[in-house]
Design an enzyme around this catalytic site. Sequence first.
Site, PDB file in Angstrom:
ATOM      1  N   GLU A  58       4.206  -6.747   1.607  1.00  0.00           N
ATOM      2  CA  GLU A  58       3.783  -7.132   0.255  1.00  0.00           C
ATOM      3  C   GLU A  58       3.653  -5.860  -0.566  1.00  0.00           C
ATOM      4  O   GLU A  58       2.601  -5.234  -0.582  1.00  0.00           O
ATOM      5  CB  GLU A  58       2.415  -7.823   0.302  1.00  0.00           C
ATOM      6  CG  GLU A  58       2.381  -9.063   1.177  1.00  0.00           C
ATOM      7  CD  GLU A  58       0.953  -9.517   1.495  1.00  0.00           C
ATOM      8  OE1 GLU A  58       0.780 -10.686   1.841  1.00  0.00           O
ATOM      9  OE2 GLU A  58       0.014  -8.702   1.404  1.00  0.00           O
ATOM     10  N   TYR A  70      -0.126  -1.915 -12.064  1.00  0.00           N
ATOM     11  CA  TYR A  70      -1.541  -1.890 -12.451  1.00  0.00           C
ATOM     12  C   TYR A  70      -1.727  -1.251 -13.831  1.00  0.00           C
ATOM     13  O   TYR A  70      -2.710  -0.574 -14.092  1.00  0.00           O
ATOM     14  CB  TYR A  70      -2.385  -1.181 -11.365  1.00  0.00           C
ATOM     15  CG  TYR A  70      -2.102  -1.754  -9.994  1.00  0.00           C
ATOM     16  CD1 TYR A  70      -2.571  -3.023  -9.669  1.00  0.00           C
ATOM     17  CD2 TYR A  70      -1.318  -1.077  -9.066  1.00  0.00           C
ATOM     18  CE1 TYR A  70      -2.275  -3.590  -8.429  1.00  0.00           C
ATOM     19  CE2 TYR A  70      -1.007  -1.638  -7.832  1.00  0.00           C
ATOM     20  CZ  TYR A  70      -1.492  -2.891  -7.523  1.00  0.00           C
ATOM     21  OH  TYR A  70      -1.192  -3.454  -6.313  1.00  0.00           O
ATOM     22  N   GLY A  82       3.730  -3.714  -4.080  1.00  0.00           N
ATOM     23  CA  GLY A  82       3.616  -3.801  -5.535  1.00  0.00           C
ATOM     24  C   GLY A  82       3.978  -2.474  -6.158  1.00  0.00           C
ATOM     25  O   GLY A  82       5.072  -2.268  -6.685  1.00  0.00           O
ATOM     26  N   ARG A  83       3.037  -1.543  -6.032  1.00  0.00           N
ATOM     27  CA  ARG A  83       3.165  -0.241  -6.666  1.00  0.00           C
ATOM     28  C   ARG A  83       4.486   0.456  -6.340  1.00  0.00           C
ATOM     29  O   ARG A  83       5.132   1.004  -7.227  1.00  0.00           O
ATOM     30  CB  ARG A  83       2.005   0.641  -6.184  1.00  0.00           C
ATOM     31  CG  ARG A  83       1.842   1.938  -6.927  1.00  0.00           C
ATOM     32  CD  ARG A  83       0.814   2.819  -6.203  1.00  0.00           C
ATOM     33  NE  ARG A  83      -0.420   2.116  -5.912  1.00  0.00           N
ATOM     34  CZ  ARG A  83      -1.492   2.101  -6.711  1.00  0.00           C
ATOM     35  NH1 ARG A  83      -1.455   2.750  -7.857  1.00  0.00           N
ATOM     36  NH2 ARG A  83      -2.578   1.428  -6.378  1.00  0.00           N
ATOM     37  N   TYR A 101     -10.210   4.743 -11.788  1.00  0.00           N
ATOM     38  CA  TYR A 101     -10.014   5.377 -10.472  1.00  0.00           C
ATOM     39  C   TYR A 101      -9.859   6.879 -10.571  1.00  0.00           C
ATOM     40  O   TYR A 101      -9.456   7.501  -9.587  1.00  0.00           O
ATOM     41  CB  TYR A 101      -8.714   4.874  -9.816  1.00  0.00           C
ATOM     42  CG  TYR A 101      -8.509   3.405  -9.709  1.00  0.00           C
ATOM     43  CD1 TYR A 101      -9.466   2.582  -9.117  1.00  0.00           C
ATOM     44  CD2 TYR A 101      -7.324   2.826 -10.147  1.00  0.00           C
ATOM     45  CE1 TYR A 101      -9.232   1.224  -8.983  1.00  0.00           C
ATOM     46  CE2 TYR A 101      -7.084   1.473 -10.015  1.00  0.00           C
ATOM     47  CZ  TYR A 101      -8.045   0.675  -9.430  1.00  0.00           C
ATOM     48  OH  TYR A 101      -7.797  -0.652  -9.292  1.00  0.00           O
ATOM     49  N   CYS A 161     -14.225   3.490 -27.794  1.00  0.00           N
ATOM     50  CA  CYS A 161     -15.549   4.106 -27.862  1.00  0.00           C
ATOM     51  C   CYS A 161     -16.170   4.201 -26.473  1.00  0.00           C
ATOM     52  O   CYS A 161     -17.098   3.451 -26.137  1.00  0.00           O
ATOM     53  CB  CYS A 161     -16.439   3.332 -28.813  1.00  0.00           C
ATOM     54  SG  CYS A 161     -15.800   3.422 -30.481  1.00  0.00           S
ATOM     55  N   GLY A 167       0.771  -1.234   0.000  1.00  0.00           N
ATOM     56  CA  GLY A 167       0.000   0.000   0.000  1.00  0.00           C
ATOM     57  C   GLY A 167       0.799   1.279   0.000  1.00  0.00           C
ATOM     58  O   GLY A 167       0.224   2.361  -0.014  1.00  0.00           O
ATOM     59  N   ARG A 192      -6.356   2.786 -15.412  1.00  0.00           N
ATOM     60  CA  ARG A 192      -6.411   3.499 -14.127  1.00  0.00           C
ATOM     61  C   ARG A 192      -7.099   4.867 -14.197  1.00  0.00           C
ATOM     62  O   ARG A 192      -7.916   5.177 -13.330  1.00  0.00           O
ATOM     63  CB  ARG A 192      -5.011   3.622 -13.508  1.00  0.00           C
ATOM     64  CG  ARG A 192      -4.376   2.258 -13.182  1.00  0.00           C
ATOM     65  CD  ARG A 192      -3.095   2.387 -12.372  1.00  0.00           C
ATOM     66  NE  ARG A 192      -3.358   2.912 -11.059  1.00  0.00           N
ATOM     67  CZ  ARG A 192      -3.186   4.161 -10.679  1.00  0.00           C
ATOM     68  NH1 ARG A 192      -2.671   5.048 -11.495  1.00  0.00           N
ATOM     69  NH2 ARG A 192      -3.502   4.547  -9.462  1.00  0.00           N
TER      70      ARG A 192
HETATM   71  C1  PLP Z   1      -2.717  -5.365  -3.885  1.00  0.00           C
HETATM   72  C2  PLP Z   1      -2.187  -5.964  -2.670  1.00  0.00           C
HETATM   73  C3  PLP Z   1      -0.905  -5.638  -2.234  1.00  0.00           C
HETATM   74  C4  PLP Z   1      -0.026  -4.643  -2.927  1.00  0.00           C
HETATM   75  O1  PLP Z   1      -0.523  -3.342  -2.880  1.00  0.00           O
HETATM   76  P1  PLP Z   1       0.375  -2.133  -3.393  1.00  0.00           P
HETATM   77  O2  PLP Z   1      -0.467  -0.942  -3.122  1.00  0.00           O
HETATM   78  O3  PLP Z   1       0.620  -2.338  -4.839  1.00  0.00           O
HETATM   79  O4  PLP Z   1       1.637  -2.139  -2.595  1.00  0.00           O
HETATM   80  C5  PLP Z   1      -0.434  -6.271  -1.104  1.00  0.00           C
HETATM   81  N1  PLP Z   1      -1.183  -7.176  -0.423  1.00  0.00           N
HETATM   82  C6  PLP Z   1      -2.429  -7.498  -0.816  1.00  0.00           C
HETATM   83  C7  PLP Z   1      -3.183  -8.501  -0.053  1.00  0.00           C
HETATM   84  C8  PLP Z   1      -2.974  -6.907  -1.937  1.00  0.00           C
HETATM   85  O5  PLP Z   1      -4.209  -7.228  -2.316  1.00  0.00           O
END
Ligand code: PLP
Length: 401
Positions: A259, A355, A261-262, A302, A326, A224, A298
């Site tokens: 965890e 994403y 990602g972004r 969003y 379209c 997150g 995105r």
């Molecule tokens: C999407 C997700 C993440 C990663 O979120 P980011 O905002 O990309 O860091 C981590 N854990 C869980 C369970 C998720 O669903």
Amino acid sequence: MLKKRTDILDKNIFYEAAKKYGTPLYFYDLNEIKRRIKLVEDTLKGLNFKIFFAMKANSNPYLLKFIHSYGIGADTVSVNEYKMAQFAGFLPDEIVVNGNGKSMSDISFYARENPLCVNVDSYEEIEKIGSLPMHIALRINPNVDPKTHPHISTGLRENKFGMDFETAKTVIKSLPANLNLVGLHCHIGSQITEIEPFIEAFSSLKSFVREERLDLEFINVGGGWGIDYTDKGEGINLARYENEALQILSSFDLPIYFELGRFIIGSAGYLITEVTEIKSTPHKNFVIVDASMADLIRPALYDAHHEIEFLSGKSEMIADVAGRICESGDVFAHGKKIKAPEIGEIGLIHDVGAYGYSMSSNYNLSTRPAEVAFNGDDLILIRRRENFEDLLRFIEEEQSS
Ligand SMILES: *Cc1c(COP(=O)(O)O)cnc(C)c1O
């Protein structure tokens, strides 16, 4: 604030990539991924931690291998993501499993695979697992407002994810012997830029662990971490995270799993696109590009902001930058001041590493773009562009005759 790598990259590389592989094209700066991993590690230094890469942000196996080479594990949310992680070389004990609504067949797959940990989303999921053996963590929904876009908030009690503390208590009391409770998990949302929601969530986990006298192997605090999409320094404040959040995390006296990602891959990605039309109406100007919401959803999904830059052009203009799908929502930027491009000019949509491709679709029978990685010297094609034949892959011959 974090300096963006765009300023460091020679713009000619984008022209070269576009010329060689066509547009629209996803471009990943590997050195930026490396830099972001280092940044996470520096922020967390002193803490006993392990990072898992949230594959739903980007599941290109070349990039997964690259990230894995830094000792990072994989966070998967589906059986196919799990299989892709394995394809990229992650071992079961480097993989954590997330996701709500796991099917019976998902659950038996994970029981056979025996990953490091399966994050159980509900009391009902425990019943589904039945007598299958598994290392589990309970996904806690701490009812914390992450102050992000409502679609990417996950830790409020009205969100579908996780279980409240009371349910977790009940689950723990009645845990069958085949389930090994190794941790607690909590992921309150994505693109979080404030520190308070994290502190609130971690503190409530801490109280729970203390009150219930839980004997765990780790705490998984999810991902997150927000990034700066605006170039105005709006990402997560790492200094505050380090000063305020780490204290609580250290007090668990356990390894802390992240965890992310972004934060790891978002800023490493560019969508290279070409201007196909400049349309002026009495009301406004539209710069139409060959990328669309099918490639990057995105903004449409969003209202997400992505910087867009046209690489040359002398005068300035105000325009909406739009794709060719379209749908009126297929707009990357509204009323934006840009360098007036010409047809054929290259535009860069920034911060699309997370994403971006992973949420792309075939809407309007768009074919997905190619993906290239840049290692500072060479461009490497890491996924070819889709073509019309690919769209026919799943169609049986009889149906077409
Ligand atoms: C999407 C997700 C993440 C990663 O979120 P980011 O905002 O990309 O860091 C981590 N854990 C869980 C369970 C998720 O669903």
